[in-house]
Write a protein that holds these residues in place. Structure first.
Motif, PDB file in Angstrom:
ATOM      1  N   PRO A  60       0.722  -1.153  -0.289  1.00 46.84           N
ATOM      2  CA  PRO A  60      -0.015   0.055  -0.019  1.00 46.84           C
ATOM      3  C   PRO A  60       0.756   1.361  -0.017  1.00 46.84           C
ATOM      4  CG  PRO A  60      -0.975  -1.635   1.511  1.00 46.84           C
ATOM      5  CD  PRO A  60       0.564  -2.160   1.193  1.00 46.84           C
ATOM      6  N   THR A  61       1.971   1.281   0.644  1.00 45.29           N
ATOM      7  CA  THR A  61       2.803   2.549   0.942  1.00 45.29           C
ATOM      8  C   THR A  61       3.520   2.818  -0.680  1.00 45.29           C
ATOM      9  OG1 THR A  61       4.772   1.228   1.737  1.00 45.29           O
ATOM     10  CG2 THR A  61       3.282   2.496   3.251  1.00 45.29           C
ATOM     11  N   THR A  62       3.702   1.959  -1.269  1.00 43.10           N
ATOM     12  CA  THR A  62       4.204   2.199  -2.673  1.00 43.10           C
ATOM     13  C   THR A  62       3.157   2.811  -3.596  1.00 43.10           C
ATOM     14  OG1 THR A  62       5.646   0.199  -2.278  1.00 43.10           O
ATOM     15  CG2 THR A  62       5.570   1.134  -4.510  1.00 43.10           C
ATOM     16  N   PRO A  88       5.145  -3.678  13.439  1.00 43.55           N
ATOM     17  CA  PRO A  88       4.904  -2.392  13.910  1.00 43.55           C
ATOM     18  C   PRO A  88       5.983  -1.479  13.581  1.00 43.55           C
ATOM     19  CG  PRO A  88       5.096  -3.893  15.855  1.00 43.55           C
ATOM     20  CD  PRO A  88       5.064  -4.649  14.571  1.00 43.55           C
ATOM     21  N   VAL A  89       7.465  -1.814  13.652  1.00 37.42           N
ATOM     22  CA  VAL A  89       8.527  -1.063  13.458  1.00 37.42           C
ATOM     23  C   VAL A  89       8.242  -0.620  12.178  1.00 37.42           C
ATOM     24  CG1 VAL A  89      10.890  -0.814  13.215  1.00 37.42           C
ATOM     25  CG2 VAL A  89       9.800  -1.876  15.431  1.00 37.42           C
ATOM     26  N   LYS A  90       8.111  -1.658  11.117  1.00 35.45           N
ATOM     27  CA  LYS A  90       8.042  -1.097   9.491  1.00 35.45           C
ATOM     28  C   LYS A  90       7.009  -0.150   9.335  1.00 35.45           C
ATOM     29  CE  LYS A  90      10.355  -1.834   5.681  1.00 35.45           C
ATOM     30  NZ  LYS A  90       9.846  -0.709   4.905  1.00 35.45           N
ATOM     31  N   ILE A  91       5.700  -0.835   9.908  1.00 32.70           N
ATOM     32  CA  ILE A  91       4.524   0.333   9.796  1.00 32.70           C
ATOM     33  C   ILE A  91       4.879   1.701  10.221  1.00 32.70           C
ATOM     34  CG2 ILE A  91       2.133   0.897  10.445  1.00 32.70           C
ATOM     35  CD1 ILE A  91       2.052  -2.293  10.907  1.00 32.70           C
ATOM     36  N   ALA A  92       5.533   2.032  11.365  1.00 41.81           N
ATOM     37  CA  ALA A  92       6.001   3.264  11.979  1.00 41.81           C
ATOM     38  C   ALA A  92       6.879   3.968  11.029  1.00 41.81           C
ATOM     39  CB  ALA A  92       6.469   3.207  13.175  1.00 41.81           C
ATOM     40  N   MET A  97       7.110   8.018   6.437  1.00 48.35           N
ATOM     41  CA  MET A  97       7.824   8.452   5.446  1.00 48.35           C
ATOM     42  C   MET A  97       6.668   8.829   4.301  1.00 48.35           C
ATOM     43  SD  MET A  97      10.560   8.629   3.476  1.00 48.35           S
ATOM     44  CE  MET A  97      11.952   7.662   4.111  1.00 48.35           C
ATOM     45  N   LEU A  98       5.558   8.010   4.279  1.00 46.50           N
ATOM     46  CA  LEU A  98       4.442   8.618   3.176  1.00 46.50           C
ATOM     47  C   LEU A  98       3.950   9.752   3.655  1.00 46.50           C
ATOM     48  CD1 LEU A  98       2.442   7.932   1.009  1.00 46.50           C
ATOM     49  CD2 LEU A  98       1.355   6.575   2.411  1.00 46.50           C
ATOM     50  N   GLN A  99       3.699  10.200   5.091  1.00 48.70           N
ATOM     51  CA  GLN A  99       3.340  11.345   5.857  1.00 48.70           C
ATOM     52  C   GLN A  99       4.262  12.649   5.194  1.00 48.70           C
ATOM     53  OE1 GLN A  99       3.557  11.755   9.854  1.00 48.70           O
ATOM     54  NE2 GLN A  99       1.354  12.446   9.866  1.00 48.70           N
ATOM     55  N   HIS A 100       5.475  12.326   5.052  1.00 43.79           N
ATOM     56  CA  HIS A 100       6.374  13.577   4.636  1.00 43.79           C
ATOM     57  C   HIS A 100       6.096  13.458   3.125  1.00 43.79           C
ATOM     58  CE1 HIS A 100       8.891  14.395   8.279  1.00 43.79           C
ATOM     59  NE2 HIS A 100       8.279  13.085   8.678  1.00 43.79           N
ATOM     60  N   VAL A 163      14.991   4.215  17.995  1.00 42.33           N
ATOM     61  CA  VAL A 163      14.475   5.207  17.388  1.00 42.33           C
ATOM     62  C   VAL A 163      14.013   5.095  16.161  1.00 42.33           C
ATOM     63  CG1 VAL A 163      14.853   7.985  16.671  1.00 42.33           C
ATOM     64  CG2 VAL A 163      16.143   6.990  18.670  1.00 42.33           C
ATOM     65  N   SER A 164      12.743   5.200  15.923  1.00 45.06           N
ATOM     66  CA  SER A 164      11.901   5.195  14.662  1.00 45.06           C
ATOM     67  C   SER A 164      12.244   6.286  13.713  1.00 45.06           C
ATOM     68  CB  SER A 164      10.547   4.907  14.911  1.00 45.06           C
ATOM     69  OG  SER A 164       9.745   4.610  13.559  1.00 45.06           O
TER      70      SER A 164
END
Length: 364
Positions: A60-62, A88-92, A97-100, A163-164
């Motif tokens: 989905p993020t791609t 959850p680390v990868k989701i975070a 990243m998608l937010q930015h 730190v994520s």
């Protein structure tokens, strides 16, 4: 009210022509649909997550990252992000990243999915689905809310001084909706955190979802986030329309009868009587959609499933044009007129950033 569409990303043969679209065609179609969603003035495009045929949305993020570059305004969301089988680390990391990349235009619907084999594919036990959901989401929240995380749980390796990166944009994590069609534990989890609850009420009678949403609202108030009618609720829906109602019925019937999800089950007439599916004129879509508030209370997000069951892209885009011309303006006006003043608007990045800044000013 945020109004948009979601896709389950199925690749289904068109029963009227016998043609099966390719994966490439369906992926590119998703981009075209998202662009049309923005063009006609809708608010949200959401994609599901699946890791098996006949679906294409394994990343989905791609997909949403590419759509972010093609759009300027719409919110990019998921119809399900698999909180049970994704780390959850990868989701975070991925959604920050998608937010930015999207300047904040992103939120998520967390869910467990409906494909049992996905659990062993990712080394998980389906019998632990609820426990995985609770633990993984607790960690995800900490990864977004705390810069340095020390954590230990049952289902993944411990974290020490982790730190994520990147950090959530402007310190505001993506808003989370918890999606469920059957589990009261998920309604409880959404209420505990003060998150949204998305009831994808497209398959079962409304009474089932009324119970789940009622529980979520009750527990939302219990945890002190606001009154029950201020809880943040999203709903699913489906439509197929033509200007003439009978034309819509005649055209959609072969798609309904052969759909992989409900084909061979209840008749189209019975299904439309029991679920949000509307097959008819634009006015019928308006009237049916406006009844949802009567059953579920005031709510903040309405998403429609439209690109499924083998419908060709041309037809889907025609549906969206008709929706934008004859349905969307009326729904916006009616929802705005009916919403009580004390019921909040749907959360956005901008509104949540403003609230965070306000809280920081009060604290200082």
């Amino acid at each position: 009210m945020q109004i948009g569409v979601f896709s389950v990303s199925d690749i289904t043969r068109d029963p009227t022509t016998g043609r099966m679209p390719t994966e490439h065609e369906r992926i590119k179609s998703a981009v075209a649909i998202a662009r049309k969603v923005e063009e006609i003035g809708m608010d949200v495009y959401a994609t599901g997550e699946h890791h098996n045929p006949p679906f294409f949305a394994s990343s989905p993020t791609t997909l949403l990252g590419y759509i972010a570059a093609q759009t300027e305004r719409i919110i990019l969301s998921t119809a399900t992000t698999l909180i049970t089988t994704n780390d959850p680390v990868k989701i975070a990391e991925d959604y920050a990243m998608l937010q930015h990349l999207s300047d904040g235009r992103v939120d998520l619907v967390m869910g467990r999915g409906n494909t049992p084999p996905v659990y062993p594919w990712f080394g998980k036990d389906i019998q632990k689905g609820i426990e995985l959901t609770v633990e993984n989401y607790n960690l995800l929240r900490r990864l977004w809310d705390e810069e340095v995380v020390n954590w230990q749980g049952q289902f993944r390796t411990p974290l020490q001084g982790f730190v994520s990166t990147p950090r959530p944009l402007d310190g505001v994590p993506p808003f989370v909706w918890h999606g469920s069609i059957r589990s009261p534990q998920i309604a409880e989890q959404a209420a505990y955190y003060g998150d949204g609850f998305f009831a994808n009420n497209i398959f079962w009678p409304k009474e089932h979802y009324m119970q789940l949403i009622g529980l979520y609202r009750e527990r939302y108030e219990h945890y002190g986030h606001g009154s029950a009618d201020q809880a943040i609720v999203g709903l699913g829906g489906q439509f197929f329309m033509r200007k003439n109602s009978q034309d819509a019925v005649n055209e959609f019937r072969p798609y309904f009868d052969n759909a992989p999800v409900y084909g061979g089950g209840p008749s189209m007439e019975d299904f439309t009587a029991q679920t949000p599916l509307t097959v008819g004129s634009p006015q019928e879509v308006i009237e049916k959609t406006l009844t949802f508030q009567e059953y579920f209370g005031d709510y903040q997000r309405q998403l429609f499933l439209i690109d499924h069951a083998g419908l060709p892209l041309k037809t889907v885009l025609e549906q969206l044009d008709l929706f934008g011309e004859e349905v969307l303006p009326t729904l916006r006006r009616e929802f705005a007129d009916r919403k009580p003043v004390h019921v909040p608007e749907a959360p956005t990045f901008e509104s949540r950033k403003a609230e965070r800044e306000k809280q920081q000013q009060v604290a200082s």
